[in-house]
Design a protein around this motif. Sequence first.
Motif, PDB file in Angstrom:
ATOM      1  N   PHE A  66       0.840  -1.202   0.000  1.00 33.31           N
ATOM      2  CA  PHE A  66       0.000   0.000   0.000  1.00 33.31           C
ATOM      3  C   PHE A  66       0.877   1.254   0.000  1.00 33.31           C
ATOM      4  O   PHE A  66       0.588   2.226  -0.708  1.00 33.31           O
ATOM      5  CB  PHE A  66      -0.916  -0.001   1.221  1.00 33.31           C
ATOM      6  N   ALA A  67       1.944   1.237   0.803  1.00 34.69           N
ATOM      7  CA  ALA A  67       2.857   2.384   0.841  1.00 34.69           C
ATOM      8  C   ALA A  67       3.540   2.591  -0.501  1.00 34.69           C
ATOM      9  O   ALA A  67       3.717   3.722  -0.955  1.00 34.69           O
ATOM     10  CB  ALA A  67       3.893   2.178   1.949  1.00 34.69           C
ATOM     11  N   GLN A  68       3.915   1.495  -1.173  1.00 31.09           N
ATOM     12  CA  GLN A  68       4.554   1.616  -2.478  1.00 31.09           C
ATOM     13  C   GLN A  68       3.618   2.246  -3.498  1.00 31.09           C
ATOM     14  O   GLN A  68       4.048   3.020  -4.358  1.00 31.09           O
ATOM     15  CB  GLN A  68       5.009   0.243  -2.965  1.00 31.09           C
ATOM     16  N   ALA A  69       2.332   1.906  -3.412  1.00 33.19           N
ATOM     17  CA  ALA A  69       1.359   2.513  -4.331  1.00 33.19           C
ATOM     18  C   ALA A  69       1.073   3.962  -3.953  1.00 33.19           C
ATOM     19  O   ALA A  69       0.897   4.821  -4.829  1.00 33.19           O
ATOM     20  CB  ALA A  69       0.071   1.701  -4.330  1.00 33.19           C
ATOM     21  N   ALA A  70       1.066   4.259  -2.643  1.00 32.54           N
ATOM     22  CA  ALA A  70       0.700   5.599  -2.185  1.00 32.54           C
ATOM     23  C   ALA A  70       1.734   6.649  -2.564  1.00 32.54           C
ATOM     24  O   ALA A  70       1.382   7.803  -2.845  1.00 32.54           O
ATOM     25  CB  ALA A  70       0.505   5.589  -0.667  1.00 32.54           C
ATOM     26  N   ILE A  71       3.028   6.279  -2.577  1.00 31.13           N
ATOM     27  CA  ILE A  71       4.042   7.290  -2.875  1.00 31.13           C
ATOM     28  C   ILE A  71       3.978   7.760  -4.314  1.00 31.13           C
ATOM     29  O   ILE A  71       4.563   8.793  -4.650  1.00 31.13           O
ATOM     30  CB  ILE A  71       5.464   6.774  -2.567  1.00 31.13           C
ATOM     31  N   LEU A  72       3.273   7.022  -5.175  1.00 32.36           N
ATOM     32  CA  LEU A  72       3.158   7.433  -6.569  1.00 32.36           C
ATOM     33  C   LEU A  72       2.084   8.498  -6.784  1.00 32.36           C
ATOM     34  O   LEU A  72       1.969   9.031  -7.880  1.00 32.36           O
ATOM     35  CB  LEU A  72       2.847   6.227  -7.458  1.00 32.36           C
ATOM     36  N   PHE A  73       1.318   8.798  -5.752  1.00 31.01           N
ATOM     37  CA  PHE A  73       0.227   9.771  -5.912  1.00 31.01           C
ATOM     38  C   PHE A  73       0.725  11.132  -6.399  1.00 31.01           C
ATOM     39  O   PHE A  73       0.150  11.701  -7.341  1.00 31.01           O
ATOM     40  CB  PHE A  73      -0.537   9.920  -4.600  1.00 31.01           C
ATOM     41  N   PRO A  74       1.783  11.725  -5.803  1.00 33.91           N
ATOM     42  CA  PRO A  74       2.247  13.027  -6.330  1.00 33.91           C
ATOM     43  C   PRO A  74       2.675  12.957  -7.778  1.00 33.91           C
ATOM     44  O   PRO A  74       2.399  13.882  -8.559  1.00 33.91           O
ATOM     45  CB  PRO A  74       3.434  13.372  -5.408  1.00 33.91           C
ATOM     46  N   TRP A  75       3.344  11.866  -8.164  1.00 31.91           N
ATOM     47  CA  TRP A  75       3.812  11.747  -9.542  1.00 31.91           C
ATOM     48  C   TRP A  75       2.647  11.556 -10.509  1.00 31.91           C
ATOM     49  O   TRP A  75       2.721  11.963 -11.673  1.00 31.91           O
ATOM     50  CB  TRP A  75       4.786  10.576  -9.649  1.00 31.91           C
ATOM     51  N   ALA A  76       1.558  10.955 -10.048  1.00 30.51           N
ATOM     52  CA  ALA A  76       0.424  10.666 -10.927  1.00 30.51           C
ATOM     53  C   ALA A  76      -0.371  11.916 -11.282  1.00 30.51           C
ATOM     54  O   ALA A  76      -1.092  11.920 -12.284  1.00 30.51           O
ATOM     55  CB  ALA A  76      -0.493   9.627 -10.276  1.00 30.51           C
ATOM     56  N   ILE A  77      -0.247  12.985 -10.485  1.00 31.71           N
ATOM     57  CA  ILE A  77      -0.998  14.203 -10.776  1.00 31.71           C
ATOM     58  C   ILE A  77      -0.390  14.894 -11.992  1.00 31.71           C
ATOM     59  O   ILE A  77       0.817  15.142 -12.023  1.00 31.71           O
ATOM     60  CB  ILE A  77      -0.970  15.157  -9.563  1.00 31.71           C
ATOM     61  N   PRO A  78      -1.172  15.216 -13.017  1.00 24.62           N
ATOM     62  CA  PRO A  78      -0.627  15.929 -14.181  1.00 24.62           C
ATOM     63  C   PRO A  78       0.061  17.229 -13.768  1.00 24.62           C
ATOM     64  O   PRO A  78      -0.386  17.913 -12.839  1.00 24.62           O
ATOM     65  CB  PRO A  78      -1.863  16.193 -15.047  1.00 24.62           C
ATOM     66  N   THR A  79       1.144  17.572 -14.465  1.00 21.67           N
ATOM     67  CA  THR A  79       1.994  18.685 -14.041  1.00 21.67           C
ATOM     68  C   THR A  79       1.243  20.007 -13.980  1.00 21.67           C
ATOM     69  O   THR A  79       1.383  20.761 -13.006  1.00 21.67           O
ATOM     70  CB  THR A  79       3.193  18.811 -14.998  1.00 21.67           C
ATOM     71  N   VAL A  80       0.447  20.316 -14.994  1.00 19.27           N
ATOM     72  CA  VAL A  80      -0.253  21.609 -15.011  1.00 19.27           C
ATOM     73  C   VAL A  80      -1.297  21.671 -13.896  1.00 19.27           C
ATOM     74  O   VAL A  80      -1.443  22.705 -13.224  1.00 19.27           O
ATOM     75  CB  VAL A  80      -0.908  21.836 -16.389  1.00 19.27           C
ATOM     76  N   ILE A  81      -2.010  20.562 -13.653  1.00 12.82           N
ATOM     77  CA  ILE A  81      -2.976  20.528 -12.553  1.00 12.82           C
ATOM     78  C   ILE A  81      -2.250  20.685 -11.225  1.00 12.82           C
ATOM     79  O   ILE A  81      -2.686  21.421 -10.327  1.00 12.82           O
ATOM     80  CB  ILE A  81      -3.776  19.216 -12.593  1.00 12.82           C
ATOM     81  N   ASN A  82      -1.120  20.010 -11.090  1.00 10.90           N
ATOM     82  CA  ASN A  82      -0.306  20.134  -9.886  1.00 10.90           C
ATOM     83  C   ASN A  82       0.130  21.589  -9.683  1.00 10.90           C
ATOM     84  O   ASN A  82       0.112  22.105  -8.554  1.00 10.90           O
ATOM     85  CB  ASN A  82       0.911  19.220 -10.009  1.00 10.90           C
ATOM     86  N   ALA A  83       0.522  22.263 -10.765  1.00 14.48           N
ATOM     87  CA  ALA A  83       0.946  23.662 -10.679  1.00 14.48           C
ATOM     88  C   ALA A  83      -0.198  24.562 -10.232  1.00 14.48           C
ATOM     89  O   ALA A  83      -0.002  25.452  -9.391  1.00 14.48           O
ATOM     90  CB  ALA A  83       1.485  24.121 -12.035  1.00 14.48           C
ATOM     91  N   ARG A  84      -1.385  24.331 -10.743  1.00 17.17           N
ATOM     92  CA  ARG A  84      -2.522  25.175 -10.350  1.00 17.17           C
ATOM     93  C   ARG A  84      -2.923  24.925  -8.896  1.00 17.17           C
ATOM     94  O   ARG A  84      -3.317  25.855  -8.189  1.00 17.17           O
ATOM     95  CB  ARG A  84      -3.712  24.911 -11.288  1.00 17.17           C
ATOM     96  N   ILE A  85      -2.839  23.685  -8.451  1.00 17.50           N
ATOM     97  CA  ILE A  85      -3.145  23.384  -7.048  1.00 17.50           C
ATOM     98  C   ILE A  85      -2.195  24.135  -6.123  1.00 17.50           C
ATOM     99  O   ILE A  85      -2.613  24.793  -5.149  1.00 17.50           O
ATOM    100  CB  ILE A  85      -3.065  21.865  -6.796  1.00 17.50           C
ATOM    101  N   TRP A  86      -0.886  24.056  -6.421  1.00 17.82           N
ATOM    102  CA  TRP A  86       0.096  24.712  -5.563  1.00 17.82           C
ATOM    103  C   TRP A  86       0.049  26.232  -5.710  1.00 17.82           C
ATOM    104  O   TRP A  86       0.373  26.959  -4.754  1.00 17.82           O
ATOM    105  CB  TRP A  86       1.490  24.183  -5.865  1.00 17.82           C
ATOM    106  N   ALA A  87      -0.341  26.750  -6.858  1.00 15.23           N
ATOM    107  CA  ALA A  87      -0.508  28.200  -7.002  1.00 15.23           C
ATOM    108  C   ALA A  87      -1.593  28.701  -6.058  1.00 15.23           C
ATOM    109  O   ALA A  87      -1.463  29.780  -5.451  1.00 15.23           O
ATOM    110  CB  ALA A  87      -0.853  28.550  -8.452  1.00 15.23           C
ATOM    111  N   TRP A  88      -2.641  27.924  -5.899  1.00 19.36           N
ATOM    112  CA  TRP A  88      -3.694  28.279  -4.945  1.00 19.36           C
ATOM    113  C   TRP A  88      -3.189  28.134  -3.515  1.00 19.36           C
ATOM    114  O   TRP A  88      -3.453  28.995  -2.662  1.00 19.36           O
ATOM    115  CB  TRP A  88      -4.909  27.375  -5.174  1.00 19.36           C
ATOM    116  N   MET A  89      -2.438  27.083  -3.231  1.00 19.82           N
ATOM    117  CA  MET A  89      -1.951  26.857  -1.864  1.00 19.82           C
ATOM    118  C   MET A  89      -0.930  27.914  -1.435  1.00 19.82           C
ATOM    119  O   MET A  89      -0.851  28.275  -0.257  1.00 19.82           O
ATOM    120  CB  MET A  89      -1.341  25.461  -1.753  1.00 19.82           C
TER     121      MET A  89
END
Length: 330
Positions: free
Chosen positions: A140-163
């Motif tokens: 489960f931990a091995q699958a969970a660490i992939l969550f940040p990498w699985a988020i598309p880069t532009v969506i990830n950028a917009r999330i952090w721009a809001w944060m």
Amino acid sequence: MADSVESSSGSGYAEDPRRQNRLQRYRDLRFSEEELAVILLTPVVSFLLAVSFYPIFDTIVGSFYQGYVLEMTPKEFVGLENYRSLYGSGPLLEQFLSGDGFWNALRVSLIYTFVSVPIETALGLGLALLLNRDFRGKYFAQAAILFPWAIPTVINARIWAWMFNGQYGVVNDLLIRIGILQTPFPFLAKPDTALLSMLFITIWKTSSFMALIMLAGLQSIPDTLYEASRMDGAGRIRQFWDITLPLLKPTLLVALIFRTLPAFQAFGLPYGLTGGGPASATTTLVLFDHQITFNRLNFGEGAATASIITLIALGIAMLYVGTLYEPEVR
């Protein structure tokens, strides 16, 4: 009588000319290993020539012209003028340290690459060593660490721009609640903190990717080597330096190439996070290339910038291969 019928029917089936011709054609397809290699590689090489090498060649040719792309203006050969425009004027070191435009983008790309990648590699290796141990919930931990990498880069950028927003961002609210800040801080509105914020985001996102690659390398190392070293009295640190790290070099080479080249060619994160600002503090080479090509419609300088990016990326890959490639390790 039955036997004669079966014999005649069987011989008739075996002597069917259409079947014999088909079998003969199959038997005639006999190639040497070299010929078979050429036959199998030809489609792949043709595809690479069409979608990779030809565009690179065409871009290099286009860097010597103005008005080359889309034929918006008559094509004019200008030689190295596009490269001279990117270079500017003044000594090379002075241009690199304080120049704007191309030199600022090159400086940002190098900082972004050679600060983030070593940290990601160290964190990824640490995570891989932890995940390689036996514990409850390991898979489960091995699958969970992939969550940040699985988020598309532009969506990830917009999330952090809001944060990171200076007025209503979650990061500011959290830091104020725990007493680190007294008032909201505009992380993405100041040049220094904007670049640091972009580094933090990419390290958070891609350390898990590095961990996954190196975890695969760790699992390929035989346990018998560690057992033999323990019998010789070697501790964990000695095992890491004498067994784990040398045998992990091929995997480390792949991980570094897979991560360094995309980092040097970063576009989605700075584009979605800050748009290259403030004051071009987060403008990478690829984002700069996009701006001069599609915003300023300067296709010649855009092609020249793309050619330089390709050459630098090729140099980085060759440096890694020359430093880390050891075919005798395995």
